[in-house]
Motif scaffolding. Sequence first.
Motif, PDB file in Angstrom:
ATOM      1  N   ASP A  40      22.056  47.923  49.102  1.00  0.00           N
ATOM      2  CA  ASP A  40      21.647  48.010  50.409  1.00  0.00           C
ATOM      3  C   ASP A  40      20.451  49.226  50.652  1.00  0.00           C
ATOM      4  OD1 ASP A  40      21.707  48.560  53.625  1.00  0.00           O
ATOM      5  OD2 ASP A  40      22.202  46.710  53.798  1.00  0.00           O
ATOM      6  N   SER A  41      19.659  49.229  51.470  1.00  0.00           N
ATOM      7  CA  SER A  41      18.001  50.168  51.743  1.00  0.00           C
ATOM      8  C   SER A  41      19.102  50.805  52.424  1.00  0.00           C
ATOM      9  CB  SER A  41      17.093  49.419  52.112  1.00  0.00           C
ATOM     10  OG  SER A  41      17.208  48.297  53.465  1.00  0.00           O
ATOM     11  N   ASP A  42      19.774  50.891  53.015  1.00  0.00           N
ATOM     12  CA  ASP A  42      20.345  52.167  53.920  1.00  0.00           C
ATOM     13  C   ASP A  42      21.267  52.925  53.172  1.00  0.00           C
ATOM     14  OD1 ASP A  42      19.071  51.134  55.958  1.00  0.00           O
ATOM     15  OD2 ASP A  42      20.182  49.968  56.411  1.00  0.00           O
ATOM     16  N   PHE A  43      21.728  52.286  52.429  1.00  0.00           N
ATOM     17  CA  PHE A  43      23.148  52.863  51.409  1.00  0.00           C
ATOM     18  C   PHE A  43      22.164  54.412  50.917  1.00  0.00           C
ATOM     19  CE2 PHE A  43      25.317  53.835  47.266  1.00  0.00           C
ATOM     20  CZ  PHE A  43      26.224  53.951  48.227  1.00  0.00           C
ATOM     21  N   PRO A  44      21.467  54.929  50.463  1.00  0.00           N
ATOM     22  CA  PRO A  44      21.455  56.463  49.942  1.00  0.00           C
ATOM     23  C   PRO A  44      21.784  57.593  51.521  1.00  0.00           C
ATOM     24  CG  PRO A  44      19.582  55.093  49.248  1.00  0.00           C
ATOM     25  CD  PRO A  44      20.408  54.330  49.851  1.00  0.00           C
ATOM     26  N   ARG A  45      20.670  56.875  52.657  1.00  0.00           N
ATOM     27  CA  ARG A  45      21.441  57.274  54.330  1.00  0.00           C
ATOM     28  C   ARG A  45      23.160  57.923  54.303  1.00  0.00           C
ATOM     29  NH1 ARG A  45      17.776  56.232  56.347  1.00  0.00           N
ATOM     30  NH2 ARG A  45      18.669  53.873  57.721  1.00  0.00           N
ATOM     31  N   THR A  46      23.404  56.450  54.468  1.00  0.00           N
ATOM     32  CA  THR A  46      24.553  55.998  54.569  1.00  0.00           C
ATOM     33  C   THR A  46      26.096  57.165  54.571  1.00  0.00           C
ATOM     34  OG1 THR A  46      23.960  53.180  55.360  1.00  0.00           O
ATOM     35  CG2 THR A  46      26.806  54.406  55.293  1.00  0.00           C
ATOM     36  N   VAL A  47      25.507  56.725  52.902  1.00  0.00           N
ATOM     37  CA  VAL A  47      26.040  57.800  51.770  1.00  0.00           C
ATOM     38  C   VAL A  47      26.919  59.207  51.864  1.00  0.00           C
ATOM     39  CG1 VAL A  47      27.378  58.901  49.220  1.00  0.00           C
ATOM     40  CG2 VAL A  47      26.515  56.520  49.681  1.00  0.00           C
ATOM     41  N   HIS A  48      25.387  59.624  52.391  1.00  0.00           N
ATOM     42  CA  HIS A  48      24.931  61.035  52.870  1.00  0.00           C
ATOM     43  C   HIS A  48      25.612  61.225  54.518  1.00  0.00           C
ATOM     44  CE1 HIS A  48      23.017  64.847  53.772  1.00  0.00           C
ATOM     45  NE2 HIS A  48      22.254  64.782  51.589  1.00  0.00           N
ATOM     46  N   GLN A  49      25.628  60.519  54.938  1.00  0.00           N
ATOM     47  CA  GLN A  49      26.036  60.392  56.174  1.00  0.00           C
ATOM     48  C   GLN A  49      27.662  60.810  56.510  1.00  0.00           C
ATOM     49  OE1 GLN A  49      24.761  58.388  59.748  1.00  0.00           O
ATOM     50  NE2 GLN A  49      23.080  58.857  59.179  1.00  0.00           N
ATOM     51  N   ALA A  50      28.254  60.110  55.075  1.00  0.00           N
ATOM     52  CA  ALA A  50      29.630  59.844  54.998  1.00  0.00           C
ATOM     53  C   ALA A  50      30.097  61.331  54.244  1.00  0.00           C
ATOM     54  CB  ALA A  50      29.649  59.133  54.303  1.00  0.00           C
ATOM     55  N   LEU A  51      29.303  61.462  53.623  1.00  0.00           N
ATOM     56  CA  LEU A  51      29.774  62.912  52.919  1.00  0.00           C
ATOM     57  C   LEU A  51      30.299  63.960  53.866  1.00  0.00           C
ATOM     58  CD1 LEU A  51      27.855  62.636  49.479  1.00  0.00           C
ATOM     59  CD2 LEU A  51      30.412  62.588  49.672  1.00  0.00           C
ATOM     60  N   GLU A  52      29.126  64.277  54.512  1.00  0.00           N
ATOM     61  CA  GLU A  52      28.693  64.677  56.278  1.00  0.00           C
ATOM     62  C   GLU A  52      30.170  64.626  57.010  1.00  0.00           C
ATOM     63  OE1 GLU A  52      24.740  64.216  57.831  1.00  0.00           O
ATOM     64  OE2 GLU A  52      24.034  65.583  57.122  1.00  0.00           O
ATOM     65  N   MET A  53      30.697  63.571  56.789  1.00  0.00           N
ATOM     66  CA  MET A  53      31.427  63.410  57.735  1.00  0.00           C
ATOM     67  C   MET A  53      32.689  63.819  56.851  1.00  0.00           C
ATOM     68  SD  MET A  53      30.082  59.250  59.503  1.00  0.00           S
ATOM     69  CE  MET A  53      32.327  59.451  59.852  1.00  0.00           C
ATOM     70  N   GLU A  54      32.683  64.554  56.305  1.00  0.00           N
ATOM     71  CA  GLU A  54      33.957  64.776  55.172  1.00  0.00           C
ATOM     72  C   GLU A  54      34.985  63.662  54.235  1.00  0.00           C
ATOM     73  OE1 GLU A  54      36.305  67.520  57.093  1.00  0.00           O
ATOM     74  OE2 GLU A  54      33.949  69.190  57.281  1.00  0.00           O
TER      75      GLU A  54
END
Length: 732
Positions: A571-585
Amino acid sequence: MLELTMAMRDGDRSDFMDKPAQKFGTFGGVFVPNVLTILGVILFLRAGWVVGNAGLTEALMMLCIANAVTFISALSLSAIATNTKAQGGGAYFLISRSLGLEFGGAIGLPLYLAQAISVAFYVVGFTESVQYLFPNLDVRLFSLVTLALIGCVAWIGASLAVKAQYFILATLMVSLISFFVGFRVNEGWEDLTQPAYEGEQSFWSVFAIFFPAVTGIMSGVSMSGDLKDPTKSIPRGTLWAVAFTFVVYVMQLVWLSLGAERSELLGNALVMQSLSIAPPLIIAGLWAATLSSALASLVAAPRTLQALAKDRVMPRFLAKGKGPSSEPRIALVISALIGVLCVLIGDLNLIAPLISMFFLATYGAVNLVAALESWTSNPTYRPTFRVHWLVSLIGAVACFGIMLLLNPVATVLAIALIVVAYTVLARRAYRTAWGDMRSGFWFAVARMGLLKLYSSRQHQRNWRPAILVLSSKLKQNSQLLRFGRYLEANKGVLFLSHIIIGDWESSNDRQRALTRQLDDRIREEKMSAFSKVVIARDFEQGVTTLLQGAGLGNLQPNTLLIEWGSGWLRDSDFPRTVHQALEMEANLIVYSKAKEPESHLYPVIDVWWSARANGSMMITLAHLLQSNRLWGDYRIRILRIIKDEGGREAAEAGMAELLKDSRIEVDPVIVVSKGPPLESIACESARSAVAFVGVSVRTLEEEAGPLASYAPLVDSVQGHLFLTKNWHDLEL
């Protein structure tokens, strides 16, 4: 009306059509059966023997202990009965509708046996009294004939039994009046205030024989299906019966101790005759009490068995009834046959302790149900007769404690019977049409635990895996779910999740269907998991919604598990999604399944050390994987790459310090390589069963696609591969 409609909708219409006609009130339906069962064979044939052994002081102590247990059980029974509309089956019905069919059935079977054996107990007591008049009487033949006659009365129906009990009650009362009116004080009565146990008798052995004297409170509730208003009649009739019979027993024990000598109490089972102004009335009262108690038990036992059969705990054919009152004829025959077997034993002192065990187990279960119902505070638990949960809990503990004191071996056997019955019933996986209190109990426990967890201090040492398994295709993710369970290792929890891309109106039905599908899978595979299916406009919103809304309090997903090759990964949103998930601990794990069977690979679990936080997480995951039985024999290797041989000593020292802190048995391996790290990993772990490898954030945004540089590694490693990223290393 709602409960009736729901039950009929779920396929129980036949049970309502077969329900006995409710036509008896408090006095005739509860009070009289309880009184006639309580004032039975022990009153006339063993009370004198109890006083002769225990003396008045300890005999009254036995009565108070026994009656306290019965009184608390009656309170608990009243609370449950005023919250649940009781039907046929009495105590079994109430227990099963509170603790569930498995536990209800496990207790219902001992209750039924206690009732069926009680029939023989009272018949043998009746025969023993007749034998005093006719010494040459064939005891067993006479008992069998008596049992057959009582069976004929019970066969006609409960209505005849209830009508006959009024005459029996009148006879019993006249008999007791003749005894109490003949009151006298014997010289030397002071000696009978103290105990003088015969032979091997003791307080608890005598108590075991005396306890059936107070075990009659189930007679009324066993007729619950025949009562006009069970929720009112059961509490009133039961408590009044307990209070009335307690007064009768106190007076009787005092009268016996004051009016007879110890030798007469021990040697003459019909000592009440010598103290009565009309001795024949004592015989009449004894016969009335024993025959009525036998009849009450023979009426109650088949109804318990019928209720067990209706719920399919016992074979269904036993539930068949006759006539508008659904008289349990087949169950009656079975109960009578059990009575026949026990009659052949023919010894009151052997049968009485057996009955005590079964009734104590039933009373303990009733108290436990009331305690749990009150403690969990289900909104639907609204009894009109309230009892504090601590009172009921004390009653439950007292019941099981007395069982151990009476006979530890018999207690173990009784508990074993209950456990076996529960295990067998639990394996049948019943789906009932009623709600029991188990969900309320676990809700209360979960609520208390979650609040404590929320207020507790969170620390990295207390980390447990709460894995959000993101399934793109539910039917094709068996390996992903399998390793999700391995990594959770019964130490944490799984959230089986799926994202539906779309709008609410068009996806609502699909969401419900997928949720049911996940729930069925969790139940069938007995996972420690929760299901969560969300509707979102895109992948990014779906993941962030799951991470924010899948848990409760501190029990939130802390790790996102996704499969390599999944549509979500592209998915094109995968990198940004993972980055947000990491920021959400939340940590990230990308799983690639093995290309060969595990038996063809080396039995090792490789952990490639990278950053400290990520490395520590991978070691923990490897340890959790190894804790599973299937992976217990696999060695864990901690591998570290260095550029030249000169750095080996420092690297080994650092690894030794690291492993000392980890307290996990592992094999440290130093790999010397000047080539690209991923090529070294691919070479060293090509045939390892499992490999954990850390990833960096920048590889998520590669031009060729997320984690594109890891594709050659995925292709080279033949075993299971986990690409991990700890949220603490977000900047790396």
